[in-house]
Write a protein that holds these residues in place. Structure first.
Motif, mmCIF file in Angstrom:
data_model
loop_
_atom_site.group_PDB
_atom_site.id
_atom_site.type_symbol
_atom_site.label_atom_id
_atom_site.label_comp_id
_atom_site.label_asym_id
_atom_site.label_seq_id
_atom_site.Cartn_x
_atom_site.Cartn_y
_atom_site.Cartn_z
ATOM 1 N N HIS A 223 27.890 31.027 47.340
ATOM 2 C CA HIS A 223 29.290 29.690 46.059
ATOM 3 C C HIS A 223 29.212 28.605 46.282
ATOM 4 C CE1 HIS A 223 33.310 29.078 46.398
ATOM 5 N NE2 HIS A 223 33.009 27.738 46.739
ATOM 6 N N TYR A 224 28.137 27.740 46.117
ATOM 7 C CA TYR A 224 27.708 26.477 45.482
ATOM 8 C C TYR A 224 27.333 26.579 44.461
ATOM 9 C CZ TYR A 224 30.144 23.616 49.667
ATOM 10 O OH TYR A 224 30.729 23.167 50.717
ATOM 11 N N VAL A 226 27.313 29.350 42.716
ATOM 12 C CA VAL A 226 28.230 29.925 42.040
ATOM 13 C C VAL A 226 29.489 28.794 40.976
ATOM 14 C CG1 VAL A 226 29.751 31.792 40.891
ATOM 15 C CG2 VAL A 226 28.243 32.057 41.854
ATOM 16 N N GLU A 227 29.407 27.769 42.201
ATOM 17 C CA GLU A 227 30.176 27.149 41.415
ATOM 18 C C GLU A 227 29.986 25.638 40.664
ATOM 19 O OE1 GLU A 227 34.304 26.669 42.190
ATOM 20 O OE2 GLU A 227 33.535 28.489 43.065
ATOM 21 N N PHE A 228 28.292 25.486 41.316
ATOM 22 C CA PHE A 228 27.984 24.159 40.695
ATOM 23 C C PHE A 228 27.640 24.575 39.219
ATOM 24 C CE2 PHE A 228 23.926 23.240 38.637
ATOM 25 C CZ PHE A 228 23.318 22.690 38.543
ATOM 26 N N ILE A 229 27.853 26.165 39.150
ATOM 27 C CA ILE A 229 26.990 26.977 37.525
ATOM 28 C C ILE A 229 28.199 27.030 36.583
ATOM 29 C CG2 ILE A 229 26.910 29.280 36.053
ATOM 30 C CD1 ILE A 229 24.737 29.801 38.277
ATOM 31 N N PHE A 230 29.283 26.975 37.012
ATOM 32 C CA PHE A 230 31.191 27.407 36.539
ATOM 33 C C PHE A 230 31.223 25.239 36.463
ATOM 34 C CE2 PHE A 230 35.426 25.898 36.845
ATOM 35 C CZ PHE A 230 36.114 26.951 35.861
ATOM 36 N N HIS A 231 30.900 24.335 37.319
ATOM 37 C CA HIS A 231 31.543 22.823 36.813
ATOM 38 C C HIS A 231 30.831 22.530 35.298
ATOM 39 C CE1 HIS A 231 34.824 22.555 39.232
ATOM 40 N NE2 HIS A 231 34.311 23.433 40.131
ATOM 41 N N ALA A 232 29.370 22.989 35.767
ATOM 42 C CA ALA A 232 28.378 22.501 35.104
ATOM 43 C C ALA A 232 28.244 23.048 33.372
ATOM 44 C CB ALA A 232 26.623 22.864 35.524
ATOM 45 N N LEU A 233 28.482 24.166 33.472
ATOM 46 C CA LEU A 233 28.717 24.496 31.813
ATOM 47 C C LEU A 233 30.396 24.072 31.787
ATOM 48 C CD1 LEU A 233 28.630 28.927 32.739
ATOM 49 C CD2 LEU A 233 27.366 26.984 31.643
ATOM 50 N N ARG A 234 31.144 23.796 32.889
ATOM 51 C CA ARG A 234 32.578 22.935 31.483
ATOM 52 C C ARG A 234 32.317 21.173 31.757
ATOM 53 N NH1 ARG A 234 38.400 22.452 34.691
ATOM 54 N NH2 ARG A 234 37.310 21.320 36.771
ATOM 55 N N GLN A 244 30.231 28.872 25.028
ATOM 56 C CA GLN A 244 30.903 30.350 25.673
ATOM 57 C C GLN A 244 30.209 30.916 26.617
ATOM 58 O OE1 GLN A 244 34.683 30.818 23.886
ATOM 59 N NE2 GLN A 244 35.122 28.975 23.370
ATOM 60 N N LYS A 245 29.007 31.181 25.973
ATOM 61 C CA LYS A 245 27.529 31.717 26.387
ATOM 62 C C LYS A 245 27.417 31.946 27.989
ATOM 63 C CE LYS A 245 26.130 33.159 22.097
ATOM 64 N NZ LYS A 245 25.611 33.047 21.175
ATOM 65 N N GLY A 246 27.456 30.933 27.849
ATOM 66 C CA GLY A 246 27.143 31.016 29.843
ATOM 67 C C GLY A 246 28.165 31.285 30.506
ATOM 68 N N PHE A 247 29.621 31.649 30.098
ATOM 69 C CA PHE A 247 30.958 31.406 31.452
ATOM 70 C C PHE A 247 30.760 33.069 31.656
ATOM 71 C CE2 PHE A 247 32.241 27.057 29.338
ATOM 72 C CZ PHE A 247 32.681 27.224 30.880
ATOM 73 N N LEU A 253 27.844 36.225 38.122
ATOM 74 C CA LEU A 253 27.320 35.930 39.671
ATOM 75 C C LEU A 253 28.634 35.690 40.915
ATOM 76 C CD1 LEU A 253 24.846 33.284 38.876
ATOM 77 C CD2 LEU A 253 24.850 35.766 39.627
ATOM 78 N N PHE A 254 29.503 35.251 39.892
ATOM 79 C CA PHE A 254 31.083 35.463 40.590
ATOM 80 C C PHE A 254 31.488 36.415 41.148
ATOM 81 C CE2 PHE A 254 35.788 34.966 41.430
ATOM 82 C CZ PHE A 254 35.970 33.907 41.586
ATOM 83 N N ILE A 255 31.677 37.332 40.557
ATOM 84 C CA ILE A 255 31.779 39.244 41.602
ATOM 85 C C ILE A 255 30.881 39.379 42.365
ATOM 86 C CG2 ILE A 255 31.947 41.485 40.992
ATOM 87 C CD1 ILE A 255 33.428 40.585 37.691
ATOM 88 N N MET A 256 29.610 39.425 41.880
ATOM 89 C CA MET A 256 28.633 39.399 42.858
ATOM 90 C C MET A 256 28.083 38.611 44.293
ATOM 91 S SD MET A 256 25.356 39.633 40.745
ATOM 92 C CE MET A 256 23.947 40.297 41.659
ATOM 93 N N VAL A 257 29.160 37.402 43.915
ATOM 94 C CA VAL A 257 29.138 36.622 45.256
ATOM 95 C C VAL A 257 30.188 37.405 45.878
ATOM 96 C CG1 VAL A 257 29.394 34.067 46.579
ATOM 97 C CG2 VAL A 257 27.836 34.649 45.223
ATOM 98 N N ARG A 258 31.175 37.545 45.273
ATOM 99 C CA ARG A 258 32.523 37.394 46.292
ATOM 100 C C ARG A 258 32.553 39.267 47.012
ATOM 101 N NH1 ARG A 258 33.501 33.548 45.102
ATOM 102 N NH2 ARG A 258 32.852 33.398 46.414
ATOM 103 N N LEU A 259 31.505 40.198 46.508
ATOM 104 C CA LEU A 259 31.124 41.286 47.113
ATOM 105 C C LEU A 259 29.846 40.962 48.430
ATOM 106 C CD1 LEU A 259 30.368 43.464 44.119
ATOM 107 C CD2 LEU A 259 32.588 43.665 45.656
ATOM 108 N N LEU A 260 29.191 39.975 48.494
ATOM 109 C CA LEU A 260 28.716 40.124 49.415
ATOM 110 C C LEU A 260 28.468 39.196 50.175
ATOM 111 C CD1 LEU A 260 25.056 38.768 50.190
ATOM 112 C CD2 LEU A 260 25.149 36.894 49.074
ATOM 113 N N THR A 261 29.925 38.533 49.907
ATOM 114 C CA THR A 261 30.622 37.626 50.909
ATOM 115 C C THR A 261 31.654 38.416 51.732
ATOM 116 O OG1 THR A 261 30.743 35.569 49.754
ATOM 117 C CG2 THR A 261 32.394 35.992 51.942
#
Length: 371
Positions: A223-224, A226-234, A244-247, A253-261
């Motif tokens: 989870h950390y 995915v959140e690091f990638i989002f805030h780094a891209l922002r 905007q391609k990195g988003f 990855l966000f969807i995959m981590v939600r399913l894993l959780t």
């Protein structure tokens, strides 16, 4: 008769004084606690704030090896308070030495500067926590064994790195609550930040108190990431809005981590702990393996993941509408008066028996010859 003006003495302690001197106050408290732990006056009081408490040492008779483990208890509140002050100091240093200089160079507006500061602090914290958590998972070697999440429960003994990780996590997210006031965050943005801060505090503290440290660690590390990638891209999005391609990678990855959780939570609470050898409720032993606790934990995880997916879908729909709106060309404004078209001269129209040219001028009349 002269009237004397009454001058009000300025308040010694007010909002501005506390905000401006917050770092100095935190630094002095940290130094006071460190000195008290070194001098030990009163004895064993200062060390309670700095060092981890509830140390238990096990000795194996065959090899005479000693293993240090840690439990948790009320004294951890003092340790969390100390590292909360340390987090305030580190937060201020990062703000003054890094983020303020970059924001001045980029010349951001107040709204953009607030988001830039938020992403700057969180990206550094997520990166540091991800590396630290991944190293703990690698050292303890339980990352690939799913049965380690519920086998030999309760996990009432933690290693030094594992306990210190949870102490620092709880201290950081607790320090984020007063930072909303000291950083003068806009009122419109406070509910959003306060919401995810409370979720972090609840979930991390719950995993720590309920002796689910292994499961909490394996869930918080991806989870950390995915959140690091989002805030780094922002952060890179502020100087260049075309990045905007990195988003797209972040969204996958966000969807995959939600399913894993969700998958690991259902396996742990629905199947693993339900079939454990020692079900029961005992605060002294740290055993909370009963049906209401399992349902409450699984429900909290599922509701949180559903809330995050809802926010994610709204965010993606908002971005999609903005893209569609930008791609639609603006309709050209048409004049109500029609433009007159150029017509060939010399051509005449006959209306009502009179000859007229197409441009509206009548032709020259020939003079009649005298009879």
């Amino acid at each position: 008769m002269r009237f004397r003006r009454k001058y009000r003495t300025p308040a010694v302690i007010n909002h501005e004084v506390i905000v401006q001197n917050l770092v100095d106050i935190a630094c002095r408290l940290v130094m006071l606690i460190v000195v008290a732990s070194a001098v030990e006056v009163p004895p064993k009081t200062g060390i309670m704030f700095v060092a981890l408490q509830y140390n238990v040492t096990y000795t194996i008779d065959d090899n005479s090896e000693q293993f240090d483990f840690y439990d948790y208890g009320p004294k951890d509140i003092a340790t969390i308070s100390f590292y909360m002050l340390v987090a305030i100091k580190v937060h201020a240093v990062i703000q003054e030495c890094i983020l303020d200089k970059i924001s001045r160079y980029l010349q951001l507006s107040k709204l953009e500067q607030s988001k830039f500061n938020e992403s700057g602090h969180l990206s550094l914290f997520y990166l540091f926590s991800f590396i630290w958590g991944a190293s703990i998972l690698n050292a303890e070697e339980f990352r690939m064994n799913l049965t380690s999440f519920w086998k030999d429960y309760p996990f009432s003994r933690m290693l030094f790195q594992e306990k210190f990780f949870y102490i620092c996590q709880i201290a950081y997210w607790l320090h984020a609550v007063p930072e909303l006031y000291f950083q003068k965050v806009q009122k419109e943005d406070i509910p959003r930040q306060l919401c995810y801060i409370c979720l972090y505090i609840t979930h991390i503290s719950g995993a720590y108190i309920l002796n689910l440290q292994h499961l909490g660690l394996i869930l918080v590390v991806p989870h950390y990431l995915v959140e690091f990638i989002f805030h780094a891209l922002r952060l890179f999005y502020f100087p260049d809005e075309n990045m905007q391609k990195g988003f797209i990678i972040w969204a996958l990855l966000f969807i995959m981590v939600r399913l894993l959780t969700l998958t690991l939570s259902v396996l742990t609470f629905g199947f693993g702990l339900a079939r454990a050898e020692n079900p029961g409720f005992s605060i002294a032993d740290g055993n909370f393996n009963i049906l209401p606790v399992r349902i409450g934990c699984l429900g909290a995880v599922c509701l949180t993941q559903a809330w995050m997916m809802r926010k994610f879908v709204h965010f993606q729909l908002k971005k999609w509408r903005e893209r569609v709106k930008d791609q639609i060309p603006e309709k050209k404004s048409t004049n109500p008066k029609k433009k007159r078209t150029k017509k060939e001269p010399g051509k005449t129209n006959f209306s009502n028996g009179a000859a007229k040219t197409e441009d509206g001028a009548s032709p020259r009349t020939r003079k009649s010859k005298p009879v």
